[in-house]
Design a protein around this motif. Structure first.
Motif, PDB file in Angstrom:
ATOM      1  N   ILE A 188       5.812   0.565   5.572  1.00  0.00           N
ATOM      2  CA  ILE A 188       6.509   1.780   5.152  1.00  0.00           C
ATOM      3  C   ILE A 188       6.371   1.927   3.634  1.00  0.00           C
ATOM      4  O   ILE A 188       6.009   0.983   2.930  1.00  0.00           O
ATOM      5  CB  ILE A 188       7.994   1.746   5.542  1.00  0.00           C
ATOM      6  CG1 ILE A 188       8.712   0.589   4.822  1.00  0.00           C
ATOM      7  CG2 ILE A 188       8.157   1.632   7.037  1.00  0.00           C
ATOM      8  CD1 ILE A 188      10.215   0.610   5.012  1.00  0.00           C
ATOM      9  N   THR A 189       6.661   3.131   3.151  1.00  0.00           N
ATOM     10  CA  THR A 189       6.589   3.414   1.719  1.00  0.00           C
ATOM     11  C   THR A 189       7.986   3.660   1.180  1.00  0.00           C
ATOM     12  O   THR A 189       8.758   4.426   1.756  1.00  0.00           O
ATOM     13  CB  THR A 189       5.720   4.648   1.445  1.00  0.00           C
ATOM     14  OG1 THR A 189       4.372   4.374   1.857  1.00  0.00           O
ATOM     15  CG2 THR A 189       5.734   5.008  -0.031  1.00  0.00           C
ATOM     16  N   ILE A 190       8.313   2.969   0.094  1.00  0.00           N
ATOM     17  CA  ILE A 190       9.581   3.178  -0.599  1.00  0.00           C
ATOM     18  C   ILE A 190       9.272   3.697  -1.997  1.00  0.00           C
ATOM     19  O   ILE A 190       8.390   3.172  -2.695  1.00  0.00           O
ATOM     20  CB  ILE A 190      10.387   1.862  -0.693  1.00  0.00           C
ATOM     21  CG1 ILE A 190      10.736   1.359   0.710  1.00  0.00           C
ATOM     22  CG2 ILE A 190      11.653   2.068  -1.517  1.00  0.00           C
ATOM     23  CD1 ILE A 190      11.445   0.027   0.721  1.00  0.00           C
ATOM     24  N   LYS A 191       9.966   4.726  -2.422  1.00  0.00           N
ATOM     25  CA  LYS A 191       9.759   5.277  -3.753  1.00  0.00           C
ATOM     26  C   LYS A 191      10.261   4.289  -4.807  1.00  0.00           C
ATOM     27  O   LYS A 191      11.283   3.634  -4.643  1.00  0.00           O
ATOM     28  CB  LYS A 191      10.496   6.607  -3.891  1.00  0.00           C
ATOM     29  CG  LYS A 191      10.260   7.316  -5.229  1.00  0.00           C
ATOM     30  CD  LYS A 191      10.994   8.646  -5.276  1.00  0.00           C
ATOM     31  CE  LYS A 191      10.759   9.326  -6.629  1.00  0.00           C
ATOM     32  NZ  LYS A 191      11.457  10.635  -6.712  1.00  0.00           N
ATOM     33  N   GLU A 192       9.516   4.167  -5.897  1.00  0.00           N
ATOM     34  CA  GLU A 192       9.927   3.262  -6.967  1.00  0.00           C
ATOM     35  C   GLU A 192      11.140   3.805  -7.716  1.00  0.00           C
ATOM     36  O   GLU A 192      11.387   5.015  -7.747  1.00  0.00           O
ATOM     37  CB  GLU A 192       8.771   3.046  -7.955  1.00  0.00           C
ATOM     38  CG  GLU A 192       8.393   4.286  -8.743  1.00  0.00           C
ATOM     39  CD  GLU A 192       7.356   3.995  -9.822  1.00  0.00           C
ATOM     40  OE1 GLU A 192       6.989   2.836 -10.005  1.00  0.00           O
ATOM     41  OE2 GLU A 192       6.924   4.961 -10.489  1.00  0.00           O
ATOM     42  N   ASP A 193      11.939   2.887  -8.276  1.00  0.00           N
ATOM     43  CA  ASP A 193      13.030   3.223  -9.184  1.00  0.00           C
ATOM     44  C   ASP A 193      14.076   4.152  -8.550  1.00  0.00           C
ATOM     45  O   ASP A 193      14.505   5.118  -9.167  1.00  0.00           O
ATOM     46  CB  ASP A 193      12.460   3.851 -10.465  1.00  0.00           C
ATOM     47  CG  ASP A 193      13.485   3.887 -11.595  1.00  0.00           C
ATOM     48  OD1 ASP A 193      14.407   3.055 -11.585  1.00  0.00           O
ATOM     49  OD2 ASP A 193      13.356   4.760 -12.478  1.00  0.00           O
ATOM     50  N   VAL A 194      14.471   3.851  -7.300  1.00  0.00           N
ATOM     51  CA  VAL A 194      15.512   4.652  -6.641  1.00  0.00           C
ATOM     52  C   VAL A 194      16.526   3.719  -5.986  1.00  0.00           C
ATOM     53  O   VAL A 194      16.241   2.562  -5.663  1.00  0.00           O
ATOM     54  CB  VAL A 194      14.928   5.604  -5.569  1.00  0.00           C
ATOM     55  CG1 VAL A 194      13.975   6.610  -6.180  1.00  0.00           C
ATOM     56  CG2 VAL A 194      14.266   4.833  -4.432  1.00  0.00           C
TER      57      VAL A 194
END
Length: 205
Positions: A103-109
């Protein structure tokens, strides 16, 4: 210490020096404890802890149904969820479920993990969700969260864990992260174990 020993230390039951885990009790046994205390009896009844509410003993004591990632920064309609019940039905290895797609997780959140689970019989206590995150085989993050105590119920329970924050930067975005998650109690009974991977990107995929 080997990586296997490190994983066992992180993902195994949480212990407190000098504390001895008591014997597991049935719902009926919990219902009968301090039965003369009316206020306690009403409180237990409000939780479904009553005599005769033994639940479905033909199924596992606890079934972890889904794991989800939530974040206020996700686009409308975006969901990240693992259907662990379906994966368990389809998997040959029932002890460790492997989720192949990263899966993809957005950086800096900010984001948090949420699980849904069903207690089929007995009363669970001392149950924790634990995970270790590795990059190139080296542990970089851990999570240890208490689920709480729950009686059997046909309807699933939902547990949202504390908010975490994703790293940022080019180095953080290079490569994938592997995660091993377990749901385990103080009696060393593992109710679920699953492996998954994620990568960090500038935006949610």
């Amino acid at each position: 210490m080997s990586h296997h020993d490190e994983d066992h230390e992180v993902l195994g039951p949480t212990t407190t020096p000098g504390y001895k885990v008591g014997a597991a009790k049935t719902t009926d046994e919990y219902a009968q404890l301090d039965a003369e205390d009316e206020s306690l009896a009403r409180w237990k009844a409000s939780l479904g802890i009553v005599a005769g509410a033994g639940g479905d003993t033909s199924r596992p004591k606890v079934e972890v149904l889904t794991m989800e990632l939530h974040s206020d920064t996700m686009p409308a309609g975006k969901t990240i969820a693992f259907d662990l019940a379906q994966l368990r039905d389809e998997s040959k290895d029932k002890k460790t479920l492997v989720i192949d797609k990263a899966i993809t997780i957005k950086e800096d959140v900010d984001y948090n993990v949420c699980i849904k689970f069903r207690v089929n019989h007995g009363v669970i206590s001392g149950v924790r969700y634990k995970q270790v995150v590795k990059r190139a085989g080296i542990p970089v993050d851990t999570l240890d969260q208490m689920l709480g105590s729950y009686p059997p119920n046909k309807e699933p329970y939902t547990k949202n864990f504390d908010t975490d924050h994703s790293p940022k930067g080019m180095l953080a975005r290079s490569g994938k992260y592997s995660v091993t998650s377990v749901v385990v109690d103080d009696d060393k009974e593992v109710y679920a174990k699953f492996e998954w991977t994620f990568k960090l990107e500038k935006e949610w995929a």
